[in-house]
Design an enzyme around this catalytic site. Sequence first.
Site, PDB file in Angstrom:
ATOM      1  N   LYS A  88       6.207   5.952  14.690  1.00  0.00           N
ATOM      2  CA  LYS A  88       5.681   7.216  14.173  1.00  0.00           C
ATOM      3  C   LYS A  88       6.632   8.338  14.559  1.00  0.00           C
ATOM      4  O   LYS A  88       7.062   8.442  15.702  1.00  0.00           O
ATOM      5  CB  LYS A  88       4.282   7.499  14.755  1.00  0.00           C
ATOM      6  CG  LYS A  88       3.221   6.488  14.330  1.00  0.00           C
ATOM      7  CD  LYS A  88       2.933   6.593  12.838  1.00  0.00           C
ATOM      8  CE  LYS A  88       1.812   5.643  12.421  1.00  0.00           C
ATOM      9  NZ  LYS A  88       1.544   5.708  10.971  1.00  0.00           N
ATOM     10  N   THR A  89       6.958   9.190  13.596  1.00  0.00           N
ATOM     11  CA  THR A  89       7.839  10.318  13.836  1.00  0.00           C
ATOM     12  C   THR A  89       7.118  11.607  13.479  1.00  0.00           C
ATOM     13  O   THR A  89       5.972  11.583  13.001  1.00  0.00           O
ATOM     14  CB  THR A  89       9.117  10.219  12.984  1.00  0.00           C
ATOM     15  OG1 THR A  89       8.775  10.465  11.608  1.00  0.00           O
ATOM     16  CG2 THR A  89       9.750   8.839  13.088  1.00  0.00           C
ATOM     17  N   GLN A 113      -8.059 -13.320   1.906  1.00  0.00           N
ATOM     18  CA  GLN A 113      -6.863 -13.734   2.638  1.00  0.00           C
ATOM     19  C   GLN A 113      -6.926 -15.222   2.973  1.00  0.00           C
ATOM     20  O   GLN A 113      -5.913 -15.932   2.901  1.00  0.00           O
ATOM     21  CB  GLN A 113      -6.697 -12.913   3.916  1.00  0.00           C
ATOM     22  CG  GLN A 113      -5.388 -13.224   4.656  1.00  0.00           C
ATOM     23  CD  GLN A 113      -5.064 -12.215   5.734  1.00  0.00           C
ATOM     24  OE1 GLN A 113      -5.211 -11.020   5.536  1.00  0.00           O
ATOM     25  NE2 GLN A 113      -4.612 -12.700   6.873  1.00  0.00           N
ATOM     26  N   ARG A 119      -9.734   2.439   2.991  1.00  0.00           N
ATOM     27  CA  ARG A 119      -8.450   2.815   2.431  1.00  0.00           C
ATOM     28  C   ARG A 119      -8.634   3.477   1.061  1.00  0.00           C
ATOM     29  O   ARG A 119      -9.595   3.193   0.352  1.00  0.00           O
ATOM     30  CB  ARG A 119      -7.548   1.580   2.259  1.00  0.00           C
ATOM     31  CG  ARG A 119      -7.050   0.977   3.557  1.00  0.00           C
ATOM     32  CD  ARG A 119      -6.209  -0.242   3.275  1.00  0.00           C
ATOM     33  NE  ARG A 119      -5.764  -0.922   4.475  1.00  0.00           N
ATOM     34  CZ  ARG A 119      -4.601  -0.676   5.072  1.00  0.00           C
ATOM     35  NH1 ARG A 119      -3.797   0.227   4.585  1.00  0.00           N
ATOM     36  NH2 ARG A 119      -4.264  -1.341   6.163  1.00  0.00           N
ATOM     37  N   ASP A 135      -3.163  -8.095  15.011  1.00  0.00           N
ATOM     38  CA  ASP A 135      -4.399  -7.535  14.472  1.00  0.00           C
ATOM     39  C   ASP A 135      -4.959  -8.373  13.323  1.00  0.00           C
ATOM     40  O   ASP A 135      -6.076  -8.142  12.860  1.00  0.00           O
ATOM     41  CB  ASP A 135      -4.191  -6.089  14.015  1.00  0.00           C
ATOM     42  CG  ASP A 135      -3.065  -5.935  13.009  1.00  0.00           C
ATOM     43  OD1 ASP A 135      -2.337  -6.912  12.753  1.00  0.00           O
ATOM     44  OD2 ASP A 135      -2.901  -4.819  12.475  1.00  0.00           O
ATOM     45  N   HIS A 152       6.383  -3.588   9.363  1.00  0.00           N
ATOM     46  CA  HIS A 152       6.706  -4.738   8.514  1.00  0.00           C
ATOM     47  C   HIS A 152       7.997  -5.415   8.975  1.00  0.00           C
ATOM     48  O   HIS A 152       8.153  -6.631   8.874  1.00  0.00           O
ATOM     49  CB  HIS A 152       6.901  -4.292   7.051  1.00  0.00           C
ATOM     50  CG  HIS A 152       5.674  -3.749   6.401  1.00  0.00           C
ATOM     51  ND1 HIS A 152       5.635  -2.495   5.835  1.00  0.00           N
ATOM     52  CD2 HIS A 152       4.446  -4.284   6.215  1.00  0.00           C
ATOM     53  CE1 HIS A 152       4.433  -2.287   5.324  1.00  0.00           C
ATOM     54  NE2 HIS A 152       3.702  -3.352   5.540  1.00  0.00           N
ATOM     55  N   THR A 212       0.812  -1.219   0.000  1.00  0.00           N
ATOM     56  CA  THR A 212       0.000   0.000   0.000  1.00  0.00           C
ATOM     57  C   THR A 212       0.845   1.269   0.000  1.00  0.00           C
ATOM     58  O   THR A 212       0.312   2.369   0.000  1.00  0.00           O
ATOM     59  CB  THR A 212      -0.940   0.006   1.218  1.00  0.00           C
ATOM     60  OG1 THR A 212      -0.165  -0.181   2.417  1.00  0.00           O
ATOM     61  CG2 THR A 212      -1.958  -1.122   1.120  1.00  0.00           C
ATOM     62  N   LYS A 260      -8.467   0.330  10.603  1.00  0.00           N
ATOM     63  CA  LYS A 260      -8.765   1.559   9.879  1.00  0.00           C
ATOM     64  C   LYS A 260     -10.159   2.061  10.241  1.00  0.00           C
ATOM     65  O   LYS A 260     -11.115   1.281  10.294  1.00  0.00           O
ATOM     66  CB  LYS A 260      -8.686   1.330   8.359  1.00  0.00           C
ATOM     67  CG  LYS A 260      -7.294   0.925   7.872  1.00  0.00           C
ATOM     68  CD  LYS A 260      -6.304   2.048   8.077  1.00  0.00           C
ATOM     69  CE  LYS A 260      -4.919   1.641   7.627  1.00  0.00           C
ATOM     70  NZ  LYS A 260      -3.918   2.697   7.872  1.00  0.00           N
ATOM     71  N   LYS A 262       1.417   2.754  19.552  1.00  0.00           N
ATOM     72  CA  LYS A 262       2.125   2.153  18.426  1.00  0.00           C
ATOM     73  C   LYS A 262       3.440   2.866  18.189  1.00  0.00           C
ATOM     74  O   LYS A 262       3.491   4.101  18.139  1.00  0.00           O
ATOM     75  CB  LYS A 262       1.256   2.202  17.165  1.00  0.00           C
ATOM     76  CG  LYS A 262       1.881   1.494  15.966  1.00  0.00           C
ATOM     77  CD  LYS A 262       0.953   1.484  14.759  1.00  0.00           C
ATOM     78  CE  LYS A 262      -0.198   0.528  14.959  1.00  0.00           C
ATOM     79  NZ  LYS A 262      -0.980   0.358  13.705  1.00  0.00           N
ATOM     80  N   HIS A 308       7.691  -0.349   6.205  1.00  0.00           N
ATOM     81  CA  HIS A 308       7.956   0.477   7.377  1.00  0.00           C
ATOM     82  C   HIS A 308       8.348  -0.429   8.539  1.00  0.00           C
ATOM     83  O   HIS A 308       8.444  -1.650   8.392  1.00  0.00           O
ATOM     84  CB  HIS A 308       6.749   1.361   7.721  1.00  0.00           C
ATOM     85  CG  HIS A 308       5.459   0.627   7.905  1.00  0.00           C
ATOM     86  ND1 HIS A 308       5.238  -0.283   8.926  1.00  0.00           N
ATOM     87  CD2 HIS A 308       4.304   0.652   7.188  1.00  0.00           C
ATOM     88  CE1 HIS A 308       4.025  -0.763   8.850  1.00  0.00           C
ATOM     89  NE2 HIS A 308       3.431  -0.221   7.796  1.00  0.00           N
TER      90      HIS A 308
END
Length: 405
Positions: free
Chosen positions: A230-231, A171, A86, A192, A48, A40, A82, A227, A45
């Site tokens: 994140k920056t 899936q 998306r 999740d 992953h 996506t 989400k 989580k 990131h």
Amino acid sequence: MSVFETLQERGFIQQLTHEDEIKELLAKEKITFYIGFDPTADSLHVGHFLGMMVMAHMQRAGHRPICLLGGGTAMIGDPTGKSDMRRMMTADDIQNNAECFKAQMRRFIDFADGKALMLNNADWLMKLNYVQMLREIGVHFSVNRMLSAECFKNRMERGLSFLEFNYMIMQAYDFLELHRQHNCVMQLGGDDQWSNIIAGVELIRRKDSRPAYGLTFTLLTTSDGRKMGKTEKGALWLDPAKTSPYDFYQYWRNVDDADVEKCLSLLTFLPMDEVRRLGSLRDQEINIAKKTLAFEVTKLIHGEEEAQKAQQAAEALFGGAGALDNAPTAVVGQSEIGGKLIDILAAAGIIASKSEGRRLIQQGGLYLGDTKVTDIELALTADLLENNSVLVRKGKKTYHRIVIE
């Protein structure tokens, strides 16, 4: 020690189906397993990366991984986690992202001599006959049970599209296809994904009367449940063009004390005795553990040379030692001298906007070197420079060096 015991000791395992069978299977046999990655974005990131670490531990124990690129499932979009649907992506975007994923995955997984497979579920999902799919696969799914799954339940109030409702079935079908074509007997994924993984396990057992298993690993969160990854600039990407090795290093160098041992355990291959020793350090000594964490994780993602450069830059900026050559640098022309500081910082991308610069100054959070900036109208003059450069700091974190050329 079996790989199950390794994953358990390092804190990866969250939930699993058929626990006793899985323990025995991983101890006695070499299996094929898979983890799915929907492309996506054009880079993996750090979330992953946690999955890649699990995959690497499994492969080191002799098991065969399948990296499944979700070229087909990305056309639908996973509703998990989400609040809204998306963004729909084009086939070309998905293909481009998948190619980026492939290049990054090869840094962590050995694909030589059939030791691992890299597949794309678009190869079978895009060819499906919808009516045939409903008759052969859809009949095994209970709508009532699907709606009770966390991945759907959290979306019911705001609206769940029928498009996304199909994601779990897609899936599960992936697992069935991999089971039939490659004797894949286990799906792994983040916690999740538990509902989706169970769906695949049960589909294989019902459809083919064969054993199949699922295991989820922990999500990368802080000690208080937030989580990680994140920056200020967004996600912590593995692509150096999106998150520089220096910024990547600094993220791990600055994690909370309470999260150091967990990160060392999950994101490095250091022996657990060393992980526990470093995690037990307190007060100023915990910085030793943080530097080790930052170096080891950056080395895995970007290679040892880039990790060393990032380490040297950090030491130069924060410790007064090391080479500034590797520090993040913004080059500014001579004509900018005399211009307003916040204008120059915003144009160079050091601050997101002029309003952010004004806010930082008002809150006492912007520095030139060790000197706090107190004047919003301050100009960047020659007397503020040393060897045609100056360090810009936000709080205690040095972000950039400005060089005048």
